[in-house]
Design an enzyme around this catalytic site. Structure first.
Site, mmCIF file in Angstrom:
data_model
loop_
_atom_site.group_PDB
_atom_site.id
_atom_site.type_symbol
_atom_site.label_atom_id
_atom_site.label_comp_id
_atom_site.label_asym_id
_atom_site.label_seq_id
_atom_site.Cartn_x
_atom_site.Cartn_y
_atom_site.Cartn_z
ATOM 1 N N ASN A 259 0.808 -1.208 0.000
ATOM 2 C CA ASN A 259 0.000 0.000 0.000
ATOM 3 C C ASN A 259 0.848 1.268 0.000
ATOM 4 O OD1 ASN A 259 -2.536 -1.620 0.432
ATOM 5 N ND2 ASN A 259 -1.362 -2.179 2.243
ATOM 6 N N ARG A 287 -0.474 -5.928 8.871
ATOM 7 C CA ARG A 287 -1.827 -5.758 8.354
ATOM 8 C C ARG A 287 -1.789 -5.878 6.838
ATOM 9 N NH1 ARG A 287 -1.717 -0.196 10.956
ATOM 10 N NH2 ARG A 287 -2.409 -0.419 13.116
ATOM 11 N N CYS A 288 -2.873 -6.309 6.251
ATOM 12 C CA CYS A 288 -2.941 -6.299 4.788
ATOM 13 C C CYS A 288 -2.946 -4.866 4.269
ATOM 14 C CB CYS A 288 -4.172 -7.060 4.298
ATOM 15 S SG CYS A 288 -5.730 -6.445 4.983
ATOM 16 N N THR A 289 -3.370 -3.920 5.108
ATOM 17 C CA THR A 289 -3.402 -2.515 4.717
ATOM 18 C C THR A 289 -2.187 -1.740 5.204
ATOM 19 O OG1 THR A 289 -4.759 -2.046 6.667
ATOM 20 C CG2 THR A 289 -5.919 -2.387 4.565
#
Length: 517
Positions: A259, A287-289
């Site tokens: 990201n 986190r994926c974000t």
């Protein structure tokens, strides 16, 4: 903690799972402390759980949606009443700082509050017909049995994004949580069951990935699963997508991210540094974000980098029950994988942010660390500047406390860097110019965009999900997730007393198209 074998016997109606492998969940901040012990299930147990869900689903679907909404409402109140115990369990089992764990539990409450009302709003439409004496309707129907597989970095919030809407819509669920958080998974499942769910509607299966995949394949072959939800890596998501495709199913895939966070010349640099610090290092970057690469305009690059590196150096890291930026890695395999990614740092890069790199220990200390570094799985934060589009560090998702910093000369170049790796989950831009913000939104491939905020921070009533290597376009949260767990059914009701054929028996008005004023 109740062992998974007895849990399955009471909730799945399947045989005991004591032929599986015994698994110990260890506190990553105190690796000598065992949080829970379970027996991991074999593929046959997963299939049995799907069979139990298949048997229970019609009765649950026949329950009026507002009544199902009351179960969701009860779940929200139970989570509220147990919020501190659940948050502390999350912190003990995966090492998430307690403040973040409390926020994660609140997200479950918010999700329940939103979807409790959706039990009275599973709207269809009444559509006018092209024929007289005929009415058209649409209805949302539950898909049937949903198999949900979730990751360990958000062990209660992300599962609730699947479980709550799936159950509200009248589906039965088989849930396979991450192996690293079995105690937290059972706690959430127990809260669901005590909210009033009938037996067989929610089935918890503790299992490893390979056994789950084999069980899912067998359950799909047997016609026991109608929808798959998966949160995890892009690589595993591809395999699940291929498996579901063989059965003409479209899974709900929420995958990885790289990201970007763009800093433009007119940005509030103090705010941008604060956002980058939380985006990159909250939950130890797991986190994926999480922020992958800061893309700073050359006009502010050096000043931003100096402020950012200083903020990371001053951040408090350590015991997750204290006020820290982040605690330990989730478990040892995440630590080992992160240490392998340190090889992506190249000679043209500059590393800042800590008094060392790699694992924090007494022999490799971190200035300002709180707690006992040798007792947990802690890693130094890393700010790696000089990143370019040719670097593997730019292209690969690195699940841990490492943030790259790249430079750009224009918004167009920033967008090329923001999109060039193929991920499309989350993105952020810091600017005071509305035109720049809107142009970035239109040009970035991410499914979620923040302006002057972090790359992380979902809310229960907004769609969550990504594109490209980050997902298949499916969305969670808000009303948009209802399309994942319902199918549209159309009804036409003709009460004319004669057969009326669509497109053939339609009255044709007679216009005078040659008329002119």
């Amino acid at each position: 903690m109740t062992q998974q074998a007895s849990l399955l016997a009471s909730r799945v109606g399947a045989g005991r799972a004591d032929r599986g492998r015994r698994w110990r969940s260890v506190d990553p901040a105190h690796t000598g402390q065992v949080v829970a012990e379970v027996m991991l299930a074999e593929p046959a147990t997963f299939v049995a759980a799907c069979r139990a869900a298949r048997a229970a689903q019609p009765g649950w679907a026949a329950t009026p949606a507002p009544v199902r909404g009351r179960v969701v409402k009860h779940l929200g109140r139970l989570v509220e009443e147990n919020r501190e115990a659940l948050a502390r369990l999350v912190t003990r089992e995966i090492g998430k700082p307690l403040a973040e764990a409390r926020g994660e539990v609140q997200e479950v409450v918010d999700t329940c509050d939103f979807f409790a009302g959706e039990g009275r709003r599973l709207y269809g439409q009444t559509v006018p017909s092209e024929m007289p004496d005929k009415q058209l309707f649409t209805f949302r129907q539950p898909v049937g049995v949903a198999a949900v597989i979730t990751a360990g970095n958000f062990p209660v919030a992300v599962p609730s994004w699947y479980l709550v809407p799936a159950l509200l819509c009248g589906n039965a669920v088989v849930w396979k949580p991450a192996e690293c958080a079995p105690a937290t998974a059972e706690a959430l499942a127990q809260l669901c069951w005590h909210a009033g769910l009938p037996d067989g509607v929610l089935n918890l299966v503790q299992a490893e990935g390979p056994a789950t995949f084999e069980g899912l394949e067998a359950a799909l072959d047997a016609g026991l699963v109608d929808k798959v939800g998966f949160t995890g890596s892009t690589e595993v998501g591809r395999r699940i997508g291929e498996l579901c495709g063989r059965h003409l199913q479209v899974p709900c895939l929420e995958l990885g991210g790289k990201n970007p966070l763009v800093v433009m010349p007119d940005a509030d640099l103090d705010l941008a540094v604060e956002g980058a610090l939380f985006s990159g290092f909250g939950t130890a970057g797991q986190r994926c974000t999480s922020l992958g690469t800061v893309i700073a305009h050359r006009a502010v690059h050096d000043e931003f980098l100096a402020r950012f590196a200083d903020a990371v150096e001053r951040a408090v890291i350590g015991d997750p029950f204290r006020e820290v930026l982040y605690g330990p890695m989730i478990d040892r395999r995440f630590l080992d994988r992160f240490l392998g990614w340190l090889e992506l740092v190249r000679p043209h890069h500059r590393v800042q942010g800590s008094t060392g790199t790699g694992r924090i220990t007494t022999d490799n200390p971190r200035q300002g660390f709180v707690g006992d570094p040798d007792d947990g799985l802690y890693c130094h934060p890393m700010v790696v500047s000089g990143v370019t589009a040719d670097d593997e560090l730019y292209r690969r998702e690195t699940f841990g406390p490492i943030v790259g910093v790249a430079a750009c000369d224009s918004l167009e170049e920033a967008l090329a860097l923001a999109n060039g790796h193929g991920y499309g989950l989350s993105a952020a831009i810091y600017t005071r110019d509305p035109a720049t913000a809107f142009r970035f939104r239109a040009g970035v491939s991410a499914g979620m965009v923040s302006v002057n905020n972090s790359t992380s921070g979902a809310e229960a009533h907004l769609p969550f999900g990504g594109n490209g290597r980050s997902g298949n376009g499916s969305r969670q949260s808000g009303i948009w997730v209802l399309d994942q767990f319902t199918r549209w059914q159309a009804l036409n009701w003709d009460y004319a007393g004669r057969l009326q054929k669509a497109q053939m028996d339609v009255a044709e008005p007679t216009p005078d198209l040659g008329f002119r004023l």
